[in-house]
Every structure is written in C-alpha cells, then in structure tokens.
Write an enzyme that holds these catalytic residues in place. Structure first.
Site, PDB file in Angstrom:
ATOM      1  N   ASP A 179       1.118  -1.120   0.072  1.00 40.08           N
ATOM      2  CA  ASP A 179       0.030   0.100   0.058  1.00 40.08           C
ATOM      3  C   ASP A 179       0.925   1.233   0.082  1.00 40.08           C
ATOM      4  O   ASP A 179       2.239   1.230   0.405  1.00 40.08           O
ATOM      5  CB  ASP A 179      -1.177   0.129   1.232  1.00 40.08           C
ATOM      6  CG  ASP A 179      -0.260   0.117   2.454  1.00 40.08           C
ATOM      7  OD1 ASP A 179       0.670  -1.014   2.494  1.00 40.08           O
ATOM      8  OD2 ASP A 179      -0.503   0.621   3.457  1.00 40.08           O
ATOM      9  N   GLU A 246       0.058  -1.147   5.684  1.00 39.14           N
ATOM     10  CA  GLU A 246       1.086  -0.382   6.637  1.00 39.14           C
ATOM     11  C   GLU A 246       1.058   0.962   6.803  1.00 39.14           C
ATOM     12  O   GLU A 246       1.218   1.576   7.620  1.00 39.14           O
ATOM     13  CB  GLU A 246       2.401  -0.621   5.974  1.00 39.14           C
ATOM     14  CG  GLU A 246       3.597  -0.497   7.157  1.00 39.14           C
ATOM     15  CD  GLU A 246       4.320   0.964   7.087  1.00 39.14           C
ATOM     16  OE1 GLU A 246       5.059   1.082   7.898  1.00 39.14           O
ATOM     17  OE2 GLU A 246       3.819   1.685   5.906  1.00 39.14           O
TER      18      GLU A 246
END
Length: 613
Positions: A179, A246
């Site tokens: 991400d 994250e």
C-alpha cells in the site's frame, strides 16, 4: 477511540452550580502511581586501562590506543553460490537489465494502491484495488510465481515460500508492503509528473510508492526472478511477506495485513523460526567524510495520551475566570515546559551509532571523538559526549522519550461556554523505557503554578489504543552472526556496484527507527526512523534478528526523503532519504534501484550458504 482511563481527578466546579462538598484543585493534584517495571541497565565497571583527568568540567579517562569501539565485518562475497553471483553482477550492469528494472518498478507504481483511514473491513469492495497489483506481479514475475508457493492471507496479504532443500535450516524472511499513502486531489497539480504515472525521465522514476515501499517489494521480486533465471535453487527456505495496510491508520480495522501474516507464519513455522528478517528501513550516506550504512536494529515505542478538561457550561456573557479551554491551555503550556529527561545510555542503539561515528568518521569534531572514545568506561566522558550530542535536538529526540501535542479540540459555539476541551499528546518512547513508565510520568505531572485554574475535571487517558512498546533490540555485536552477515552483504553490494573491493569503503553502524519514514540525523550521526513503526511490529515473535534496511543511497547528512508521503515522490540515487533545498525533488535513479536488486540478491545467496541455524 479506546479510553482506558489512567487517572481521573475531581476538582471544584463553578460556584453555586452542583457544587461538591469534597474538592481537589487541579494545581495540587497528587501523582497516582501505576505499577511500573523498573528496567535496570547493566553497569559497566571501570576499566583498568584508563586514568582520569579533568576535561570541560567532567572527569574523563585516557583510553589506550587500539580499542575497537565499532568493529567492522569484512565484505562478504558468496562463495558456494559465487558463480551465480558473479554472473548476475554482470547482468545487473547491462543497459538491458536497467530497462527491465524500469519496467518492473514503473508498472507497479502505475497501479494505485492507496489506503485511507475509512476503508472498513477487508470485505469492503474498496480493498479490491490490490487485485490489479496482484495480477501485475503474477504477469511480471512468472518464474517466481511458478516456483514459489503463494498463500493469500486475509484476502490481500501475500505470503510467498521459496522452499529450500534443507528443511532443518531456519528460513530467511523478507518483508515489504503493497500500500501507499493517498494522494490528495488538491495536490495533483503540484506534482511534477502525475503521481501514478511511473514516469521515467531518463534518470529518475517518479510516482507514489516509488520510494515507500514498492521499490522494496519489486526489488525483492526482481532479485528472485533473476536468480531463478540463472538456475539458482536455494538450500535455505526464503519467505516473502507483503502486507497491505502499513500506511493505514483506521483505529477499528487497522493492521489487518502484517498482523494476519504474522499469525499465519506463527502457525506454520512457529516462534523464533526464522534466521533473520529484513524489512523496509534506512540506507547509507556520506557523513563527516565517511560513507556509513545504518541498519535499524530497534524501533521506539509509541503512546497517545488524551488530556481532557470538563467544566459546567453556560452563556459566554457570564464567563468564569477560566473556561475549560483556558484551563487546558495552561496545562499544555506547563506540559511543554517539562519534557522527559533524556540521557545517552551505554549499549543503546544511539550510543553505538555515536561510537561508530567517533571511530570511523574523519570529519567529526575532535572533542566529540575524544568524549566517545572514553565514554565506555568513564561517566564523565559519557556526560560530556551527551552534552555535545544533545546540541542537536533531532538526535536528542531520537535518544529519549518525546512528547508532542498534535491534536486539540474544544467548544461548539461562540456564545456558549465550552463544557469540555481535550488535546492528544503523542509520545515516541525511548528504547530504554516502556509504555508503563511513560504513563506513570504523565500521571505524576501536575501544574506547578499554585495560582493555576483550579475547578473542573481533569482526565488523563490513553487514546487510539494502549500504545506500542519499544521493539526488542536486535543483537549487533561481533558475536551476532546475522548482523555480521548483513554488514558483510552491504559492503559486498556497495563494492560490486562500483567495481571496487575491500572492507573500508563503507562503514556499517547500528541504527534506530523512531517516528518518521526514513530520517537521518545530520549534525552528529545518522540514524533512521519510521512513522508509526514498520510492519515488523507484528513479527517480534518470529526471530530475534530483525533489521530495517533498504540499501538506498542517501544525500549527505540527509534525513527524510523530501517527497516521501507528499507531492513529487520519486526515487533518486543521491536524494532518496536526503534533505535537499526547498525546491528539490526526491528521485532514485534506475542505477540506485539496480543496486537495491544487487543487495537483495547478495543477501539471499549469503544467507543461503551461511552457517546460521
């Protein structure tokens, strides 16, 4: 928001309105102790090989010559796997491979995988944005996907297992997240190149994720794909764990990626089952005349504390001497006037970094060098070094527990007295401290001014969860085989990429991650840090040897990549983590990305033939 109350103190309310018979003024609130665990440091006895003499008001010692405060590993070039390594080094130096690397990374950057704070559970359709990336990885790395076993964990987590021929050996674990931080619509026009264009300008590749952390994920996969093309078959199993949240900070659904991967790996492999772990982190930089790499061996903890003041409302035409906002403001001013006490501690990651700088960096000040060379066995020298190092507030913040008032709120209308006001204080907790010690200190804090506002209710509570303890510190001494292997690998990679040899072209120093992605301290030494901690926070039980390192060149004395998490994110050989001029754009040239692929290749081959358990 989780509200685990730490302490609540009742005080006088406004005269004549629900007055209480028993009151306590805020300015005289007594500390309410929490049970705390006292952390004792190993006392290092005085050495027999120094004599004391005064220096700058401190009693310091004279150290014998030849003492090695920061021993260095030799460069570690694969031997058993030497033929494959040499062949790949030649391949990586070709223009054809550079073109392939541009395509690999650029294609991944062109797939938006932003995570927002309101995306809900992974069953929501919004998470399906990761599926195109998964398809891209499968198409771009066919050998990897035909030779490694892939398990999708919690829908979007990727767990690859490259099985080795010797199942008795502990696997190597490589981690990187899929991400990226969102791009604000209002900032798109500020981008030099569109944020998801993966634009290559002939030297640099631009776009969100090119720094954090698709370069890591694609770098790992590029290395493995290349090794498979060369016919390499591992003896030791290699595992890739790639989370998908994250950067996500939603409180209810936070961290479903790495946390789920950790559960899966614990069930499949067990505790302490991996030889070592490498995740995103720091790089290397020229500082004080020496190129120094700083693998993160620890991460600071974190804790958010809410300070809330309530008092009876009413019309603003009949105000009390101080409203709840005024009381809170006074409290916050006093809070900032009383920061945590900070001291440099022997054996800590920051202390080890300072030792390495003192011994190996020729441009460091003679006084700091002298202090650090004696600090191991002399308290006076340690305090003198601390005094000089702490002139740099960034370094001081890295050493100790910090406090930052980041959020504040109160009141609803201009003609109504605020019934409550609150602020959130963010702490980054020293590796030598704990969440319990941080809570206890906040509880003990009180307004020192006896004339301070003294009615209402004061509540201290944790916010956004119960906090995170500092990470366990990874061993980094001469007898710590994984750290020595990583150090030798860094040196071999650095040398190979420049066609040089020897073990002194780059120095390897332990570092610490603390609170902002990247982060190099420019005044005295370099140490790197990361916001909200890396995904390794979920992997503590998998191995004692956790490293946060990405092998990317840093601008001299640099800090955060000037474009990470903001506009014009990119990758550039000399500015990946660097502080440049205000208008500088971060970028990593394809040359730097290829060096990163060299690093992952060398690491896998070195660990494969090592004597690690």
């Amino acid at each position: 928001m989780s509200q685990a109350d730490l302490v609540e103190k009742k005080a006088d309310e406004l005269p004549g309105i629900n007055a209480r018979s028993s009151t306590t003024k805020l300015s005289n609130v007594k500390a309410i102790a929490f049970k705390t665990i006292l952390v004792t440091a190993l006392a290092i006895s005085a050495s027999t090989y120094f004599v004391k003499r005064p220096l700058n008001g401190f009693s310091v010692g004279t150290l014998e010559s030849g003492v090695d405060l920061c021993p260095q590993a030799d460069e570690l070039v694969p031997e058993k796997n030497g033929v494959i390594w040499e062949s790949l080094q030649l391949t990586y130096g070709t223009e054809a491979f550079k073109a392939k690397a541009i395509d690999w990374l650029g294609g991944a950057v062109r797939i938006p995988t932003e995570t927002f704070d309101d995306m809900g559970d992974v069953t929501e359709p919004v998470w399906e944005k990761f599926l195109p990336l998964h398809d891209y990885l499968k198409d771009s790395f066919p050998l990897l996907h035909s030779n490694l076993e892939l398990t999708k964990v919690n829908t979007y987590g990727l767990l690859y297992v490259w099985k080795g021929s010797d199942s008795d050996l502990k696997p190597l674990l490589l981690a990187a997240h899929q991400d990226v931080v969102p791009v604000l619509e209002t900032t798109i026009n500020e981008w030099q190149h569109p944020p998801f264009s993966g634009y290559f300008d002939g030297e640099s590749l631009w776009g969100r994720g090119s720094c954090d952390d698709k370069s890591g994920l694609i770098g790992i996969m590029s290395a493995i794909e290349s090794m498979l093309e060369s016919g390499f078959k591992p003896t030791r199993t290699v595992v890739i764990a790639s989370g998908f949240d994250e950067e996500h900070v939603n409180i209810e659904y936070r961290f479903k990626g790495a946390s789920s991967l950790a559960t899966e790996m614990l069930e499949r492999f067990g505790e302490n089952a991996f030889a070592m772990l490498l995740d995103e982190g720091s790089g290397y930089s020229e500082v004080y005349g020496r190129v120094i790499a700083v693998p993160g061996i620890a991460e600071k903890g974190s804790l958010n504390v809410q300070i809330k003041v309530t008092s009876p409302g009413g019309h603003s035409s009949l105000p009390p001497p101080h409203t709840s906002i005024g009381i809170l403001a006074e409290l916050l001013v006093q809070y900032e006037k009383n920061p945590f006490e900070v001291h440099l501690t022997r054996g800590s990651p920051t202390y080890k970094s300072a030792q390495c700088m003192a011994q190996h960096a020729p441009g460091i000040s003679s006084s700091l060098r002298e202090h650090m060379l004696r600090a191991e066995h002399c308290d006076g020298a340690l305090r003198a070094a601390e005094q000089e190092l702490f002139k740099n507030r960034a370094f001081m913040s890295l050493v100790g527990t910090t406090q930052a008032i980041d959020l504040v709120d109160g009141g609803v209308k201009v003609n109504a007295l605020p019934e409550q006001a609150w602020a959130i204080v963010n702490h980054r907790i020293s590796t030598e401290s704990s969440t319990a010690a941080t809570k206890a200190r906040d509880i003990e804090f009180r307004i020192s001014n006896e004339d301070a506002p003294s009615y209402g209710t004061l509540i201290l509570s944790t916010a956004f969860g119960d906090g995170l303890e500092p990470a366990p510190v990874t061993p980094s001494g001469e007898d710590a085989a994984p750290f020595q292997l990583l150090s030798g690998t860094i040196k071999a990679t650095y040398n190979s990429h420049r066609n040089i040899s020897g073990s002194d072209a780059i120095i390897v120093s332990p570092g610490i991650m603390s609170g902002n992605t990247g982060g190099v301290l420019s005044a005295h030494l370099i140490s790197f840090n990361n916001d909200c901690n890396t995904d390794t926070r979920f992997y503590w039980k998998l191995t004692d040897h956790i490293f946060r390192y990405g092998h990317l060149g840093v601008a001299s004395g640099g800090s955060l990549p000037s474009g990470v998490h903001t506009v014009n994110e990119g990758t550039h050989l000399y500015q990946f983590f660097g502080i440049g001029k205000a208008n500088d754009s971060p970028a990593i040239s394809i040359d730097s990305f290829v060096e990163m692929i060299r690093f992952y290749t060398t690491l896998v081959l070195n660990v494969d033939e090592s004597s690690l358990p």
